[in-house]
Motif scaffolding. Sequence first.
Motif, PDB file in Angstrom:
ATOM      1  N   PHE A  35       2.958   8.956  -1.746  1.00 13.97           N
ATOM      2  CA  PHE A  35       1.985   8.052  -1.144  1.00 13.97           C
ATOM      3  C   PHE A  35       2.434   6.601  -1.231  1.00 13.97           C
ATOM      4  CE2 PHE A  35      -2.023   5.561  -1.219  1.00 13.97           C
ATOM      5  CZ  PHE A  35      -2.460   5.865   0.060  1.00 13.97           C
ATOM      6  N   THR A  36       2.932   6.182  -2.383  1.00 15.41           N
ATOM      7  CA  THR A  36       3.375   4.793  -2.508  1.00 15.41           C
ATOM      8  C   THR A  36       4.596   4.525  -1.632  1.00 15.41           C
ATOM      9  OG1 THR A  36       4.624   5.392  -4.505  1.00 15.41           O
ATOM     10  CG2 THR A  36       2.427   4.494  -4.827  1.00 15.41           C
ATOM     11  N   GLU A  37       5.475   5.505  -1.509  1.00 17.35           N
ATOM     12  CA  GLU A  37       6.633   5.339  -0.627  1.00 17.35           C
ATOM     13  C   GLU A  37       6.172   5.176   0.825  1.00 17.35           C
ATOM     14  OE1 GLU A  37      10.404   7.998   1.026  1.00 17.35           O
ATOM     15  OE2 GLU A  37       9.481   8.512  -0.897  1.00 17.35           O
ATOM     16  N   LEU A  38       5.190   5.990   1.228  1.00 14.99           N
ATOM     17  CA  LEU A  38       4.670   5.894   2.588  1.00 14.99           C
ATOM     18  C   LEU A  38       4.022   4.534   2.816  1.00 14.99           C
ATOM     19  CD1 LEU A  38       4.052   7.662   5.221  1.00 14.99           C
ATOM     20  CD2 LEU A  38       1.766   7.867   4.254  1.00 14.99           C
ATOM     21  N   CYS A  39       3.227   4.071   1.866  1.00 19.41           N
ATOM     22  CA  CYS A  39       2.570   2.770   2.001  1.00 19.41           C
ATOM     23  C   CYS A  39       3.595   1.646   2.120  1.00 19.41           C
ATOM     24  CB  CYS A  39       1.638   2.519   0.820  1.00 19.41           C
ATOM     25  SG  CYS A  39       0.125   3.515   0.842  1.00 19.41           S
ATOM     26  N   ASP A  40       4.648   1.719   1.328  1.00 19.01           N
ATOM     27  CA  ASP A  40       5.699   0.707   1.409  1.00 19.01           C
ATOM     28  C   ASP A  40       6.385   0.740   2.776  1.00 19.01           C
ATOM     29  OD1 ASP A  40       5.124  -0.021  -1.166  1.00 19.01           O
ATOM     30  OD2 ASP A  40       6.794   1.084  -2.073  1.00 19.01           O
ATOM     31  N   GLU A  41       6.640   1.946   3.254  1.00 16.20           N
ATOM     32  CA  GLU A  41       7.314   2.116   4.538  1.00 16.20           C
ATOM     33  C   GLU A  41       6.475   1.571   5.690  1.00 16.20           C
ATOM     34  OE1 GLU A  41       8.218   5.911   7.448  1.00 16.20           O
ATOM     35  OE2 GLU A  41       8.457   6.195   5.282  1.00 16.20           O
ATOM     36  N   LEU A  42       5.144   1.777   5.620  1.00 15.66           N
ATOM     37  CA  LEU A  42       4.271   1.392   6.715  1.00 15.66           C
ATOM     38  C   LEU A  42       3.648   0.011   6.529  1.00 15.66           C
ATOM     39  CD1 LEU A  42       2.395   4.784   7.274  1.00 15.66           C
ATOM     40  CD2 LEU A  42       4.494   3.962   8.361  1.00 15.66           C
ATOM     41  N   PHE A  92      -9.197   3.321  18.426  1.00  7.11           N
ATOM     42  CA  PHE A  92     -10.021   2.553  19.358  1.00  7.11           C
ATOM     43  C   PHE A  92     -11.106   1.733  18.656  1.00  7.11           C
ATOM     44  CE2 PHE A  92      -8.356   5.973  22.110  1.00  7.11           C
ATOM     45  CZ  PHE A  92      -7.796   5.179  23.111  1.00  7.11           C
ATOM     46  N   GLY A  93     -11.306   1.976  17.356  1.00 10.00           N
ATOM     47  CA  GLY A  93     -12.396   1.288  16.669  1.00 10.00           C
ATOM     48  C   GLY A  93     -11.969   0.292  15.612  1.00 10.00           C
ATOM     49  N   ALA A  94     -10.682   0.247  15.306  1.00 10.41           N
ATOM     50  CA  ALA A  94     -10.207  -0.656  14.260  1.00 10.41           C
ATOM     51  C   ALA A  94      -9.178  -1.624  14.849  1.00 10.41           C
ATOM     52  CB  ALA A  94      -9.585   0.145  13.120  1.00 10.41           C
ATOM     53  N   PRO A  95      -8.957  -2.752  14.189  1.00 13.04           N
ATOM     54  CA  PRO A  95      -7.966  -3.705  14.701  1.00 13.04           C
ATOM     55  C   PRO A  95      -6.563  -3.092  14.705  1.00 13.04           C
ATOM     56  CG  PRO A  95      -9.347  -4.710  12.999  1.00 13.04           C
ATOM     57  CD  PRO A  95      -9.624  -3.244  12.973  1.00 13.04           C
ATOM     58  N   PRO A  96      -5.724  -3.487  15.656  1.00  9.64           N
ATOM     59  CA  PRO A  96      -4.342  -2.991  15.659  1.00  9.64           C
ATOM     60  C   PRO A  96      -3.592  -3.453  14.419  1.00  9.64           C
ATOM     61  CG  PRO A  96      -4.609  -4.782  17.247  1.00  9.64           C
ATOM     62  CD  PRO A  96      -5.979  -4.434  16.756  1.00  9.64           C
ATOM     63  N   ARG A  97      -2.585  -2.687  14.073  1.00  4.86           N
ATOM     64  CA  ARG A  97      -1.810  -2.989  12.865  1.00  4.86           C
ATOM     65  C   ARG A  97      -0.387  -2.489  13.097  1.00  4.86           C
ATOM     66  NH1 ARG A  97      -3.769  -3.424   7.398  1.00  4.86           N
ATOM     67  NH2 ARG A  97      -2.046  -3.315   5.910  1.00  4.86           N
ATOM     68  N   GLN A  98       0.582  -3.268  12.642  1.00  4.34           N
ATOM     69  CA  GLN A  98       1.979  -2.892  12.862  1.00  4.34           C
ATOM     70  C   GLN A  98       2.710  -2.658  11.538  1.00  4.34           C
ATOM     71  OE1 GLN A  98       0.632  -5.642  14.773  1.00  4.34           O
ATOM     72  NE2 GLN A  98       0.256  -4.037  16.293  1.00  4.34           N
ATOM     73  N   THR A  99       3.713  -1.795  11.610  1.00  4.69           N
ATOM     74  CA  THR A  99       4.603  -1.589  10.476  1.00  4.69           C
ATOM     75  C   THR A  99       5.536  -2.792  10.370  1.00  4.69           C
ATOM     76  OG1 THR A  99       6.370  -0.550  11.743  1.00  4.69           O
ATOM     77  CG2 THR A  99       4.580   0.886  10.981  1.00  4.69           C
ATOM     78  N   PRO A 100       6.276  -2.920   9.281  1.00  3.46           N
ATOM     79  CA  PRO A 100       7.248  -4.011   9.186  1.00  3.46           C
ATOM     80  C   PRO A 100       8.270  -4.000  10.323  1.00  3.46           C
ATOM     81  CG  PRO A 100       6.866  -3.080   7.022  1.00  3.46           C
ATOM     82  CD  PRO A 100       6.154  -2.191   8.003  1.00  3.46           C
TER      83      PRO A 100
END
Length: 290
Positions: free
Chosen positions: A269-276, A18-26
């Motif tokens: 962590f890097t795999e998760l970041c790439d995925e999201l 509720f406090g940050a801008p929306p963001r979408q995965t690929p």
Amino acid sequence: MTTVHLIDGTYELFRAHFGAPPRQTPQGWEIGAVHGIVSSTLSLLEEDGVTHVGAAFDTVIESFRNDMFEGYKTGEGTPPELHAQFPVAERALEALGVTVWSMIEQEADDGLAAAAKKYAPDVERVVILSPDKDMSQLYGDPRIVGFDRRRSAFIDTAGVWDKFGVAPESIPDYLALVGDTADGIPGLAGWGAKSTSTVLGRYTHLESVPPSASDWDVAVRGAPKLAETLQANMEAAILYRDLATLRTDADIPESLDDLAWKGAHRAAFTELCDELGFGGIRNRPTRWID
């Protein structure tokens, strides 16, 4: 001496959603809350003195309290796009190397309470990163304090007295009378914050309040009616207090050493970041465990 920091994962997810801008995965799925909690946790881990960290999540929103009281809070009203991010957030913090407690039968607050009680005897301080008033009942132990990250403010025993007018041990009684809309606890009619703090500031617990207002040695407006309401609804008030009382018997198997932050798991962590689709924080961890 060691300080343990405990993250209220559920609160942090709601705060980020509720406090940050929306963001979408690929793939187009909303993931802004996860990005927010990962970013805020990385910021925490960068602070001096943050060495031992754990986080608790409401993996299942409903708990044993829903069996105790039909009106207790449920997942109704939680945006589905936020609810879907809970398991991803747990996975993300685990990838960061943070100990995660997934609460099923009990709530995240119970997990935090159990962890605080477990580790407090062996550390200088346990800091619970949550502004939740329920947590205030733990701050009678001088080694356990709360910290509101939005206000950069600590709360301890004196802070509980200043904010609520009662001792930490009276917080469940206080919530039983005043109610807690966030948790679906209705409270008792007529009992407001001022009258409740005055009475419980003197008598501490529900059962210790004299049945007749004529025996009260504190001045409270409408005392006769309040006393009558309490006596007529004592059974309900005790139930509400039980609902508001944190449990400290949650399964927290990790030792203090297990909570030591050794770094993020690079591959996970890097795999998760790439995925999201998290580019900016992909290389933010200051330490890698592997």
